[in-house]
Design a protein around this motif. Structure first.
Motif, PDB file in Angstrom:
ATOM      1  N   VAL A   1      30.588  34.718  51.282  1.00  0.00           N
ATOM      2  CA  VAL A   1      31.164  35.647  50.312  1.00  0.00           C
ATOM      3  C   VAL A   1      32.453  35.004  49.803  1.00  0.00           C
ATOM      4  O   VAL A   1      33.301  34.597  50.608  1.00  0.00           O
ATOM      5  N   TYR A   2      32.581  34.923  48.484  1.00  0.00           N
ATOM      6  CA  TYR A   2      33.744  34.292  47.864  1.00  0.00           C
ATOM      7  C   TYR A   2      34.682  35.371  47.333  1.00  0.00           C
ATOM      8  O   TYR A   2      34.252  36.285  46.629  1.00  0.00           O
ATOM      9  N   TYR A   3      35.945  35.213  47.667  1.00  0.00           N
ATOM     10  CA  TYR A   3      36.968  36.174  47.270  1.00  0.00           C
ATOM     11  C   TYR A   3      38.025  35.487  46.414  1.00  0.00           C
ATOM     12  O   TYR A   3      38.438  34.358  46.716  1.00  0.00           O
ATOM     13  N   CYS A   4      38.478  36.171  45.377  1.00  0.00           N
ATOM     14  CA  CYS A   4      39.662  35.686  44.687  1.00  0.00           C
ATOM     15  C   CYS A   4      40.856  36.515  45.139  1.00  0.00           C
ATOM     16  O   CYS A   4      40.704  37.654  45.600  1.00  0.00           O
ATOM     17  N   ALA A   5      42.024  35.919  45.018  1.00  0.00           N
ATOM     18  CA  ALA A   5      43.243  36.566  45.487  1.00  0.00           C
ATOM     19  C   ALA A   5      44.403  36.197  44.575  1.00  0.00           C
ATOM     20  O   ALA A   5      44.412  35.114  43.974  1.00  0.00           O
ATOM     21  N   ALA A   6      45.377  37.089  44.493  1.00  0.00           N
ATOM     22  CA  ALA A   6      46.572  36.874  43.675  1.00  0.00           C
ATOM     23  C   ALA A   6      47.815  37.054  44.527  1.00  0.00           C
ATOM     24  O   ALA A   6      47.874  37.963  45.362  1.00  0.00           O
ATOM     25  N   GLY A   7      48.787  36.187  44.314  1.00  0.00           N
ATOM     26  CA  GLY A   7      50.013  36.290  45.084  1.00  0.00           C
ATOM     27  C   GLY A   7      51.161  35.605  44.387  1.00  0.00           C
ATOM     28  O   GLY A   7      50.956  34.865  43.420  1.00  0.00           O
ATOM     29  N   PRO A   8      52.370  35.837  44.890  1.00  0.00           N
ATOM     30  CA  PRO A   8      53.558  35.282  44.246  1.00  0.00           C
ATOM     31  C   PRO A   8      53.759  33.798  44.498  1.00  0.00           C
ATOM     32  O   PRO A   8      54.525  33.142  43.786  1.00  0.00           O
ATOM     33  N   ALA A   9      53.088  33.262  45.510  1.00  0.00           N
ATOM     34  CA  ALA A   9      53.342  31.877  45.881  1.00  0.00           C
ATOM     35  C   ALA A   9      52.055  31.084  45.911  1.00  0.00           C
ATOM     36  O   ALA A   9      51.056  31.519  46.475  1.00  0.00           O
ATOM     37  N   TYR A  10      52.107  29.917  45.359  1.00  0.00           N
ATOM     38  CA  TYR A  10      50.967  28.989  45.344  1.00  0.00           C
ATOM     39  C   TYR A  10      50.770  28.440  46.753  1.00  0.00           C
ATOM     40  O   TYR A  10      51.713  28.100  47.452  1.00  0.00           O
ATOM     41  N   GLY A  11      49.534  28.369  47.198  1.00  0.00           N
ATOM     42  CA  GLY A  11      49.300  27.791  48.520  1.00  0.00           C
ATOM     43  C   GLY A  11      47.961  28.181  49.089  1.00  0.00           C
ATOM     44  O   GLY A  11      47.217  28.958  48.497  1.00  0.00           O
ATOM     45  N   GLY A  12      47.652  27.633  50.253  1.00  0.00           N
ATOM     46  CA  GLY A  12      46.352  27.817  50.872  1.00  0.00           C
ATOM     47  C   GLY A  12      46.302  28.833  51.999  1.00  0.00           C
ATOM     48  O   GLY A  12      45.260  28.994  52.622  1.00  0.00           O
ATOM     49  N   ARG A  13      47.412  29.502  52.263  1.00  0.00           N
ATOM     50  CA  ARG A  13      47.416  30.494  53.336  1.00  0.00           C
ATOM     51  C   ARG A  13      47.023  31.865  52.800  1.00  0.00           C
ATOM     52  O   ARG A  13      47.624  32.355  51.845  1.00  0.00           O
ATOM     53  N   ALA A  14      46.052  32.481  53.428  1.00  0.00           N
ATOM     54  CA  ALA A  14      45.603  33.802  52.979  1.00  0.00           C
ATOM     55  C   ALA A  14      46.725  34.822  53.029  1.00  0.00           C
ATOM     56  O   ALA A  14      46.790  35.731  52.191  1.00  0.00           O
ATOM     57  N   SER A  15      47.636  34.665  53.968  1.00  0.00           N
ATOM     58  CA  SER A  15      48.735  35.629  54.124  1.00  0.00           C
ATOM     59  C   SER A  15      49.706  35.596  52.945  1.00  0.00           C
ATOM     60  O   SER A  15      50.517  36.503  52.781  1.00  0.00           O
ATOM     61  N   ALA A  16      49.624  34.566  52.111  1.00  0.00           N
ATOM     62  CA  ALA A  16      50.519  34.454  50.960  1.00  0.00           C
ATOM     63  C   ALA A  16      50.050  35.282  49.773  1.00  0.00           C
ATOM     64  O   ALA A  16      50.765  35.406  48.775  1.00  0.00           O
ATOM     65  N   TYR A  17      48.863  35.854  49.869  1.00  0.00           N
ATOM     66  CA  TYR A  17      48.278  36.582  48.747  1.00  0.00           C
ATOM     67  C   TYR A  17      48.327  38.084  49.000  1.00  0.00           C
ATOM     68  O   TYR A  17      47.986  38.555  50.083  1.00  0.00           O
ATOM     69  N   ASP A  18      48.726  38.811  47.973  1.00  0.00           N
ATOM     70  CA  ASP A  18      48.920  40.250  48.097  1.00  0.00           C
ATOM     71  C   ASP A  18      47.704  41.060  47.664  1.00  0.00           C
ATOM     72  O   ASP A  18      47.523  42.199  48.127  1.00  0.00           O
ATOM     73  N   TYR A  19      46.928  40.530  46.752  1.00  0.00           N
ATOM     74  CA  TYR A  19      45.823  41.292  46.172  1.00  0.00           C
ATOM     75  C   TYR A  19      44.522  40.505  46.324  1.00  0.00           C
ATOM     76  O   TYR A  19      44.497  39.286  46.141  1.00  0.00           O
ATOM     77  N   TRP A  20      43.460  41.244  46.633  1.00  0.00           N
ATOM     78  CA  TRP A  20      42.162  40.628  46.891  1.00  0.00           C
ATOM     79  C   TRP A  20      41.080  41.367  46.133  1.00  0.00           C
ATOM     80  O   TRP A  20      41.135  42.595  45.985  1.00  0.00           O
ATOM     81  N   GLY A  21      40.066  40.615  45.690  1.00  0.00           N
ATOM     82  CA  GLY A  21      38.882  41.223  45.124  1.00  0.00           C
ATOM     83  C   GLY A  21      37.921  41.644  46.215  1.00  0.00           C
ATOM     84  O   GLY A  21      38.171  41.442  47.407  1.00  0.00           O
ATOM     85  N   GLN A  22      36.796  42.219  45.788  1.00  0.00           N
ATOM     86  CA  GLN A  22      35.822  42.746  46.748  1.00  0.00           C
ATOM     87  C   GLN A  22      34.857  41.673  47.228  1.00  0.00           C
ATOM     88  O   GLN A  22      34.127  41.888  48.191  1.00  0.00           O
ATOM     89  N   GLY A  23      34.840  40.545  46.552  1.00  0.00           N
ATOM     90  CA  GLY A  23      33.993  39.434  46.959  1.00  0.00           C
ATOM     91  C   GLY A  23      32.680  39.387  46.200  1.00  0.00           C
ATOM     92  O   GLY A  23      32.173  40.401  45.738  1.00  0.00           O
ATOM     93  N   THR A  24      32.128  38.187  46.100  1.00  0.00           N
ATOM     94  CA  THR A  24      30.823  37.981  45.492  1.00  0.00           C
ATOM     95  C   THR A  24      30.037  37.006  46.360  1.00  0.00           C
ATOM     96  O   THR A  24      30.575  35.998  46.819  1.00  0.00           O
ATOM     97  N   GLN A  25      28.775  37.322  46.608  1.00  0.00           N
ATOM     98  CA  GLN A  25      27.947  36.526  47.522  1.00  0.00           C
ATOM     99  C   GLN A  25      27.412  35.282  46.816  1.00  0.00           C
ATOM    100  O   GLN A  25      26.855  35.364  45.721  1.00  0.00           O
ATOM    101  N   VAL A  26      27.567  34.160  47.470  1.00  0.00           N
ATOM    102  CA  VAL A  26      26.955  32.909  47.029  1.00  0.00           C
ATOM    103  C   VAL A  26      26.029  32.436  48.135  1.00  0.00           C
ATOM    104  O   VAL A  26      26.453  32.276  49.282  1.00  0.00           O
ATOM    105  N   THR A  27      24.761  32.228  47.803  1.00  0.00           N
ATOM    106  CA  THR A  27      23.785  31.759  48.762  1.00  0.00           C
ATOM    107  C   THR A  27      23.140  30.493  48.233  1.00  0.00           C
ATOM    108  O   THR A  27      22.620  30.481  47.111  1.00  0.00           O
TER     109      THR A  27
END
Length: 122
Positions: free
Chosen positions: A93-119
């Motif tokens: 499941v792929y999720y997009c996220a938005a946050g104030p800081a660029y980076g690879g840590r999930a904790s840096a993102y404040d907003y998340w989508g519901q996800g979309t399945q890729v198989t």
């Protein structure tokens, strides 16, 4: 407040391509760094790609480097993930996220989508 809605997931054969989109609400979208993460069954959520608010900084996980491309269109409030040469291990499941800081840590993102399945089938 930013709301994110992913689309573009689906079933594809190994070696194929998909393009994921993430549409954001809110006029402040252009101020946020955006990221794509994924989570496979039984595994932790992992970083895939990130792009700064201006698009001048981009980073990828080693597992997708050279195959995936992240981009954004601030006029359309949308971020994209072009996925080429897909492998069965990209299934998640792929999720997009938005946050104030660029980076690879999930904790840096404040907003998340519901996800979309890729198989990806072998």
């Amino acid at each position: 407040q930013v709301q994110l809605v992913e689309s573009g997931g689906g079933l594809v054969q190994a070696g194929g391509s998909l393009r994921l989109s993430c549409a954001a609400s809110g006029r402040t979208f252009r101020l946020y760094a955006m990221g794509w993460f994924r989570q496979a069954p039984g595994k932790e959520r992992e970083f895939v790609a990130t792009i700064s608010w201006s698009g001048d900084r981009i980073s990828y996980a080693d597992s997708v480097k050279g195959r995936f491309t992240i981009s954004r269109d601030n006029a359309k409030n949308t971020v994209y993930l072009q996925m080429n040469s897909l492998k069965p291990e990209d299934t998640a499941v792929y999720y997009c996220a938005a946050g104030p800081a660029y980076g690879g840590r999930a904790s840096a993102y404040d907003y998340w989508g519901q996800g979309t399945q890729v198989t990806v089938s072998s």
